[in-house]
Design an enzyme around this catalytic site. Structure first.
Site, short mmCIF file in Angstrom:
data_model
loop_
_atom_site.label_atom_id
_atom_site.label_comp_id
_atom_site.label_asym_id
_atom_site.label_seq_id
_atom_site.Cartn_x
_atom_site.Cartn_y
_atom_site.Cartn_z
N GLY A 24 0.85 -1.27 0.04
CA GLY A 24 -0.03 0.08 -0.07
C GLY A 24 0.84 1.22 -0.04
O GLY A 24 1.83 1.35 -0.88
N ASP A 70 8.17 -5.27 14.47
CA ASP A 70 6.77 -5.38 14.58
C ASP A 70 6.82 -4.06 15.51
O ASP A 70 7.00 -4.15 16.77
CB ASP A 70 6.74 -6.61 15.44
CG ASP A 70 5.06 -6.85 15.92
OD1 ASP A 70 4.13 -5.68 15.61
OD2 ASP A 70 4.51 -7.90 16.23
N VAL A 71 6.04 -3.08 15.32
CA VAL A 71 5.85 -1.97 15.92
C VAL A 71 4.79 -2.17 17.22
O VAL A 71 5.08 -1.43 18.03
CB VAL A 71 4.96 -0.63 14.84
CG1 VAL A 71 5.96 -0.27 13.84
CG2 VAL A 71 3.80 -1.27 14.43
N ASN A 98 4.06 4.96 9.15
CA ASN A 98 3.26 4.58 8.31
C ASN A 98 2.31 3.23 8.59
O ASN A 98 1.13 3.17 8.17
CB ASN A 98 3.72 4.35 6.76
CG ASN A 98 2.37 3.75 5.78
OD1 ASN A 98 1.86 4.28 5.35
ND2 ASN A 98 2.65 2.26 5.65
N SER A 150 -5.09 9.72 8.90
CA SER A 150 -5.89 9.55 7.96
C SER A 150 -7.18 10.58 8.19
O SER A 150 -7.25 11.27 9.14
CB SER A 150 -6.65 8.18 8.37
OG SER A 150 -7.98 7.98 7.55
N TYR A 163 -10.75 2.86 14.82
CA TYR A 163 -9.96 3.29 13.71
C TYR A 163 -9.92 4.73 13.72
O TYR A 163 -8.75 5.42 13.99
CB TYR A 163 -10.11 2.73 12.36
CG TYR A 163 -8.93 3.25 11.39
CD1 TYR A 163 -8.01 2.53 11.05
CD2 TYR A 163 -9.55 4.32 10.43
CE1 TYR A 163 -7.07 3.11 10.22
CE2 TYR A 163 -8.48 4.63 9.30
CZ TYR A 163 -7.40 4.19 9.29
OH TYR A 163 -6.34 4.60 8.58
N THR A 198 -5.65 0.28 -1.32
CA THR A 198 -4.74 -0.54 -0.53
C THR A 198 -5.35 -1.90 0.11
O THR A 198 -6.51 -1.92 0.00
CB THR A 198 -4.02 0.33 0.55
OG1 THR A 198 -4.81 0.32 1.43
CG2 THR A 198 -3.46 1.63 -0.22
#
Length: 304
Positions: A24, A70-71, A98, A150, A163, A198
């Site tokens: 994406g 791995d965040v 991101n 976003s 989200y 994406t």
């Protein structure tokens, strides 16, 4: 549009870490930055995904480096950013946060575990990467941070409340970080994309199926249809990658970059609309009913 002249000169050879780089927006961003001459360090959750990205870059004649990260795992973040410090002799000049996950569904249907994972990836992980990168930026007296939020962070959307909450929080903390780091010469920007094609929207559809309770109603059905239709009609993520590159290379980067016609239209419209009106629009689009079903009148017993 590729950068030229002074802008290209300012970015050439500078190191940048991009999280969530294997698909994406992330993949489009690392390929663009590599094309512009950045020393790109792309993060991937597995070596297998990293190898796929390296092959895609090599197929375009581009070079980049990768680290496994791995965040959502503090130990993984510390280890990966330590590796970045070694690779760059002191730490990356720039960071693009991101990495993100959608977690769609009604607020009441998303479990604590799912909500915590969402916040770990979308919010806490991004700030963890910032904290690990900032000491090196302070030592050099400068750097760049770009956090990818976003448009839904400013236009909260039913069936995606968690989200929207995570992205709203990411935007808010980014604005605070920008003020806090100005004296250190670190420029901080937030990028707010609208809808782009994406895997995120595909994952959102899968989320709806995963959390939907038995007998779930029209809100789930309509949202599946909406997410699928949007993903088929919107452009790819390249415009977001271009804007991220601009935020990294501009002499005076903007605090906020909003990308996409839908986001540039809906955000100001939502800001000025009364809540009763925006609520009605959201009810209409999602198919969520505005009122409770009419309860049957209680039976009246005949008098003896």
């Amino acid at each position: 549009m590729a950068l030229t002249g002074a802008s290209a000169g300012r970015c050439a050879g500078r190191s940048v870490v991009v999280t969530g780089a294997t698909g994406g927006i992330g993949a489009a961003t690392v390929l663009r930055l590599a094309h512009l001459g950045w020393d790109v360090i792309a993060t991937a959750r597995s070596q297998q995904k990293a190898d796929v990205l390296l092959a895609a870059a090599a197929g375009r004649g581009l070079g980049l480096r990768t680290v496994v990260l791995d965040v959502a795992d503090p130990a993984s973040c510390k280890e990966a950013m330590g590796r970045v410090e070694e690779m760059t002799a002191g730490g990356a000049w720039a960071v693009v946060n991101n990495a993100g996950v959608p977690q769609a569904g009604l607020v009441e249907d998303v479990s604590d575990e799912q909500a915590r994972h969402l916040l770990e990836v979308n919010l806490l992980g991004a700030m963890r990467i910032c904290r690990l990168a900032l000491p090196g930026m302070r030592r050099r007296g400068g750097g760049r941070i770009v956090n990818v939020s976003s448009g839904l962070g400013r236009v909260p959307w039913p069936m995606g409340g968690w989200y929207s909450a995570s992205k709203h929080a990411l935007s808010a903390i980014t604005h605070c970080l920008r003020v806090e780091m100005a004296q250190a010469g670190v420029r901080v920007s937030v990028v707010e994309p609208g809808a782009f094609a994406t895997a995120m929207l595909e994952r959102a559809v899968a989320d709806l199926t995963g959390v939907a309770p038995a007998g779930s109603g029209a809100g789930y059905d309509r949202s599946r249809e909406l997410f699928t239709a949007v993903n088929q009609r919107v452009p790819g993520p390249e415009p977001v990658a271009r804007k991220i590159a601009t935020a990294l290379s501009a002499r005076r980067p903007r605090p906020r970059y909003t990308v996409g016609l839908d986001a540039r239209f809906l955000i100001p419209l939502h800001t000025v609309s009364p809540l009763w009106l925006s609520d009605r629009v959201k009810h209409a689009v999602t198919g969520l009913p505005r009122t409770a079903p009419q309860a049957p009148a209680p039976a009246v017993e005949a008098a003896a």
